[in-house]
Structure formats: C-alpha cells, structure tokens
Design a protein around this motif. Structure first.
Motif, PDB file in Angstrom:
ATOM      1  N   LEU A 143      60.720 107.665 -17.204  1.00 59.78           N
ATOM      2  CA  LEU A 143      60.020 108.104 -18.414  1.00 59.78           C
ATOM      3  C   LEU A 143      58.945 107.101 -18.813  1.00 59.78           C
ATOM      4  CD1 LEU A 143      59.967 110.292 -20.607  1.00 59.78           C
ATOM      5  CD2 LEU A 143      61.607 108.915 -21.901  1.00 59.78           C
ATOM      6  N   ALA A 144      59.235 105.816 -18.649  1.00 57.45           N
ATOM      7  CA  ALA A 144      58.232 104.792 -18.972  1.00 57.45           C
ATOM      8  C   ALA A 144      57.024 104.904 -18.044  1.00 57.45           C
ATOM      9  CB  ALA A 144      58.864 103.405 -18.860  1.00 57.45           C
ATOM     10  N   LEU A 145      57.260 105.193 -16.787  1.00 55.64           N
ATOM     11  CA  LEU A 145      56.145 105.379 -15.852  1.00 55.64           C
ATOM     12  C   LEU A 145      55.294 106.577 -16.240  1.00 55.64           C
ATOM     13  CD1 LEU A 145      58.017 104.666 -12.502  1.00 55.64           C
ATOM     14  CD2 LEU A 145      56.271 103.241 -13.556  1.00 55.64           C
ATOM     15  N   LEU A 146      55.937 107.618 -16.755  1.00 57.21           N
ATOM     16  CA  LEU A 146      55.190 108.796 -17.191  1.00 57.21           C
ATOM     17  C   LEU A 146      54.334 108.478 -18.407  1.00 57.21           C
ATOM     18  CD1 LEU A 146      54.703 111.863 -16.810  1.00 57.21           C
ATOM     19  CD2 LEU A 146      56.656 112.246 -18.339  1.00 57.21           C
ATOM     20  N   TRP A 147      54.846 107.644 -19.307  1.00 56.31           N
ATOM     21  CA  TRP A 147      54.125 107.333 -20.532  1.00 56.31           C
ATOM     22  C   TRP A 147      53.083 106.222 -20.351  1.00 56.31           C
ATOM     23  CZ3 TRP A 147      58.905 107.087 -24.329  1.00 56.31           C
ATOM     24  CH2 TRP A 147      59.341 108.386 -24.585  1.00 56.31           C
ATOM     25  N   PHE A 148      53.458 105.166 -19.633  1.00 54.77           N
ATOM     26  CA  PHE A 148      52.612 103.972 -19.575  1.00 54.77           C
ATOM     27  C   PHE A 148      51.984 103.728 -18.203  1.00 54.77           C
ATOM     28  CE2 PHE A 148      56.021 103.215 -22.699  1.00 54.77           C
ATOM     29  CZ  PHE A 148      55.256 103.063 -23.851  1.00 54.77           C
ATOM     30  N   GLY A 149      52.367 104.508 -17.201  1.00 52.71           N
ATOM     31  CA  GLY A 149      51.783 104.331 -15.881  1.00 52.71           C
ATOM     32  C   GLY A 149      52.459 103.217 -15.104  1.00 52.71           C
ATOM     33  N   LEU A 150      51.929 102.970 -13.915  1.00 51.51           N
ATOM     34  CA  LEU A 150      52.479 101.965 -13.015  1.00 51.51           C
ATOM     35  C   LEU A 150      51.876 100.609 -13.369  1.00 51.51           C
ATOM     36  CD1 LEU A 150      54.325 101.611 -10.518  1.00 51.51           C
ATOM     37  CD2 LEU A 150      52.294 101.875  -9.109  1.00 51.51           C
ATOM     38  N   GLY A 151      52.620  99.798 -14.082  1.00 52.48           N
ATOM     39  CA  GLY A 151      52.100  98.503 -14.489  1.00 52.48           C
ATOM     40  C   GLY A 151      53.037  97.810 -15.455  1.00 52.48           C
ATOM     41  N   ASN A 152      52.499  96.814 -16.144  1.00 51.92           N
ATOM     42  CA  ASN A 152      53.328  95.996 -17.022  1.00 51.92           C
ATOM     43  C   ASN A 152      53.820  96.752 -18.248  1.00 51.92           C
ATOM     44  OD1 ASN A 152      53.015  93.824 -15.326  1.00 51.92           O
ATOM     45  ND2 ASN A 152      51.374  92.881 -16.518  1.00 51.92           N
ATOM     46  N   GLY A 153      53.108  97.798 -18.655  1.00 48.53           N
ATOM     47  CA  GLY A 153      53.542  98.548 -19.824  1.00 48.53           C
ATOM     48  C   GLY A 153      54.913  99.169 -19.635  1.00 48.53           C
ATOM     49  N   SER A 154      55.156  99.723 -18.462  1.00 45.01           N
ATOM     50  CA  SER A 154      56.465 100.310 -18.180  1.00 45.01           C
ATOM     51  C   SER A 154      57.548  99.247 -18.154  1.00 45.01           C
ATOM     52  CB  SER A 154      56.416 101.047 -16.841  1.00 45.01           C
ATOM     53  OG  SER A 154      55.451 102.075 -16.864  1.00 45.01           O
ATOM     54  N   LEU A 155      57.244  98.086 -17.571  1.00 49.06           N
ATOM     55  CA  LEU A 155      58.222  97.003 -17.520  1.00 49.06           C
ATOM     56  C   LEU A 155      58.539  96.485 -18.916  1.00 49.06           C
ATOM     57  CD1 LEU A 155      56.869  95.002 -14.449  1.00 49.06           C
ATOM     58  CD2 LEU A 155      58.743  96.652 -14.497  1.00 49.06           C
ATOM     59  N   LEU A 156      57.525  96.364 -19.759  1.00 50.10           N
ATOM     60  CA  LEU A 156      57.754  95.902 -21.126  1.00 50.10           C
ATOM     61  C   LEU A 156      58.634  96.887 -21.893  1.00 50.10           C
ATOM     62  CD1 LEU A 156      54.225  94.531 -22.115  1.00 50.10           C
ATOM     63  CD2 LEU A 156      56.264  93.209 -21.561  1.00 50.10           C
ATOM     64  N   PHE A 157      58.439  98.163 -21.658  1.00 46.43           N
ATOM     65  CA  PHE A 157      59.229  99.180 -22.352  1.00 46.43           C
ATOM     66  C   PHE A 157      60.708  99.040 -22.026  1.00 46.43           C
ATOM     67  CE2 PHE A 157      61.142 103.424 -22.498  1.00 46.43           C
ATOM     68  CZ  PHE A 157      60.883 103.780 -23.815  1.00 46.43           C
ATOM     69  N   VAL A 158      61.043  98.922 -20.747  1.00 47.80           N
ATOM     70  CA  VAL A 158      62.460  98.843 -20.376  1.00 47.80           C
ATOM     71  C   VAL A 158      63.060  97.490 -20.770  1.00 47.80           C
ATOM     72  CG1 VAL A 158      62.246 100.537 -18.531  1.00 47.80           C
ATOM     73  CG2 VAL A 158      61.857  98.123 -18.011  1.00 47.80           C
ATOM     74  N   ILE A 159      62.248  96.427 -20.782  1.00 44.56           N
ATOM     75  CA  ILE A 159      62.764  95.121 -21.200  1.00 44.56           C
ATOM     76  C   ILE A 159      63.095  95.124 -22.689  1.00 44.56           C
ATOM     77  CG2 ILE A 159      62.163  92.694 -21.512  1.00 44.56           C
ATOM     78  CD1 ILE A 159      60.561  92.863 -18.924  1.00 44.56           C
ATOM     79  N   VAL A 160      62.211  95.696 -23.499  1.00 39.96           N
ATOM     80  CA  VAL A 160      62.475  95.777 -24.936  1.00 39.96           C
ATOM     81  C   VAL A 160      63.741  96.591 -25.191  1.00 39.96           C
ATOM     82  CG1 VAL A 160      61.620  96.736 -27.108  1.00 39.96           C
ATOM     83  CG2 VAL A 160      60.085  95.442 -25.635  1.00 39.96           C
TER      84      VAL A 160
END
Length: 290
Positions: A143-160
């Motif tokens: 879901l994070a990849l769908l929202w934020f794309g392939l990059g640090n945004g998805s990683l930040l989402f799952v870390i938070v």
C-alpha cells in the motif's frame, strides 16, 4: 512527726572497657574474580564462544555456499568496509531509519499527550492501538508503494508505523502508572495540559518510555531491513537490506553473512552506546531502576 524516706544509696561499680577488636582488613579480590565482574569481558567471551561454534560447524559441513566459516565472513566484512561499499549501504539505511524513527517518536508522544489530557484522545489511542498494533508494518509496504512510489517515502511510512504503536502503548501505560499524588502536586502548582505531561508525567513514566523507545527502535530496524530486502532500491541505490538481497542473488554467501553481521553490530552499538547511556544518566541515576 513525719519520717523523711530517702532513696537507698546504690553502690557504684566501675567496669573496664574491653579492648576494641582490630578492624578487619578487606583483602582485594583475585584478579580473575575482578575481571569476571566486568560486563564487557563476560559478553566478549560469549561472543567468542559463539564464533568458535560457528567456525566448527561450518568446517564440519564443508559447504561455503550454504554456510561460510566465521573467518570467511569476517574477511568479507573487512573487505566491504575497506572498499567502502558496506559503509555506504549502512549510511543509506541509517539515514532513512533516523528520519522515520524521529517522525514515529513525535507522532507517538503527540498521540499519547492527547490521550492523557482528554477523554476523546484516550478513546482514540485505545482504538488505534487495538487496530494497528497487531498489523505487521511490512504488510503495509504494498500500500505504501501505491501511495508513495518506489523510494524513501514508502520506507518512511512503514518505519513510522513500526515505531508509533509500541512506543505510544508503552508511554501511555507508563503515564497510567504515575501515582495520583504526583498528579495532584502538579495541579497544585497550576500545571494543566501539556505542561503537566512534560514536567510531571514524563519524568515519572521515564522507565516505560525508554523501554518503548528501545522496542520501537528494534521494530523500526528490522522493518527497514525487511523492506529493503525487496523494495529498498531507489535510483540504483539501496541500503543494507538491498546489499544482502543482491549478494544472495549473486551467491556471495559470505557477503550475505557480512551484511547480517553489520545489522547485528549496529543493533548492539545502538543498545550499548545510546539506550544504556540514556538509562544510566536518567532512570538509574534517579533511582528509578536497579
């Protein structure tokens, strides 16, 4: 005529004081016992025993593709440090981890402060923790990849997500355990809302908060590595998890174990240098923990 009764006269005795016993001289402990009391030495011996067991099992199996020896892994680790590749991967991972961890800590304390000051905030925290705390952070990665794309945004989402709920739950439990007398003392000084949380509740609940910080760090670190193992590459660069995944594809098993060793060493360093120092300077110094 009245008789005056006088108290009988007691005969006085003088006793000689017994000579004081000589003070016992405490002998210093033998060198071996003093050395064994050092935590770093005991833990170092445990690590050496584990490394020796690893070396023996790997040599007995005699299959470098499945299980390289400890010496081969150490050589790959040193080569990765010398070439700078392993250090660069670690830097990328830690940069993303630090950003996500700070965001998760801020969100957790904001949600917890709202929960201890308002009834609506308490209901909101309890509902959100019950829903999202059992949900694995890595399960939200698609879901994070769908929202934020392939990059640090998805990683930040799952870390938070990995940091927020265990830290909020630990801090809230610590706040609930603060004695009512301390709360009343704070109110007598005119503290309400956020000042009451910062000046009274946070110091009193610090052991639970530090424990939540440690749990949140562990969850964030392993979530990041798991996410990077599959989707951690961005613009041709990935972190430590991607380094492990890439070397696994190329059948460099010694480098895979070197990457895993880097994950373990970073965890040990953070626990020893950051959290233990924080505990020693705060809750142990204040007598809140043995």
């Amino acid at each position: 005529m009245s008789l005056l009764l006088e108290p009988p006269i007691r005969q006085e005795f003088e006793y000689a004081a017994a000579p004081a016993a000589p003070a016992s001289v405490t002998r210093p402990l033998p060198l071996a016992q003093r050395a064994w009391q050092q935590d770093w030495l005991r833990k170092g011996l445990i690590l050496l025993a584990l490394a020796a067991g690893w070396e023996i099992i790997a040599r007995w199996q005699n299959n470098d593709l499945l299980l390289p020896t400890f010496l081969q892994t150490a050589r790959a680790f040193v080569d990765g440090i010398a070439s700078g590749e392993l250090l660069e991967r670690v830097r990328i991972s830690l940069a993303v981890l630090l950003q996500g961890y700070v965001l998760g800590v801020i969100a957790a304390f904001a949600l917890t402060a709202l929960a201890v000051t308002t009834r609506l905030g308490r209901d909101l925290l309890e509902a959100l923790v019950a829903m999202f705390n059992p949900l694995p952070a890595i399960a939200l990665l698609p879901l994070a990849l769908l929202w934020f794309g392939l990059g640090n945004g998805s990683l930040l989402f799952v870390i938070v997500h990995a940091v927020l709920w265990p830290l909020a739950l630990g801090a809230y439990a610590g706040f609930q355990g603060v004695p009512e007398t301390l709360r009343m003392a704070g109110r007598n000084y005119g503290l309400r809302g956020l000042p009451l949380v910062v000046q009274i509740l946070v110091p009193a609940a610090l052991p639970a908060i530090v424990s939540g910080l440690k749990i949140g760090w562990a969850f964030a670190w392993r979530t990041l590595i798991a996410a990077e193992l599959v989707f951690g590459v961005s613009s041709g660069k990935g972190g430590l998890g991607w380094y492990i995944f890439q070397n696994r594809n190329e059948l460099y098993t010694d480098k895979v174990f070197a990457g895993l060793a880097a994950v373990i060493l970073i965890g040990l360093l953070v626990d020893s240098l950051v959290f233990r120092t924080l505990e020693r300077l705060t809750i142990r110094r204040w007598g809140m923990q043995r």
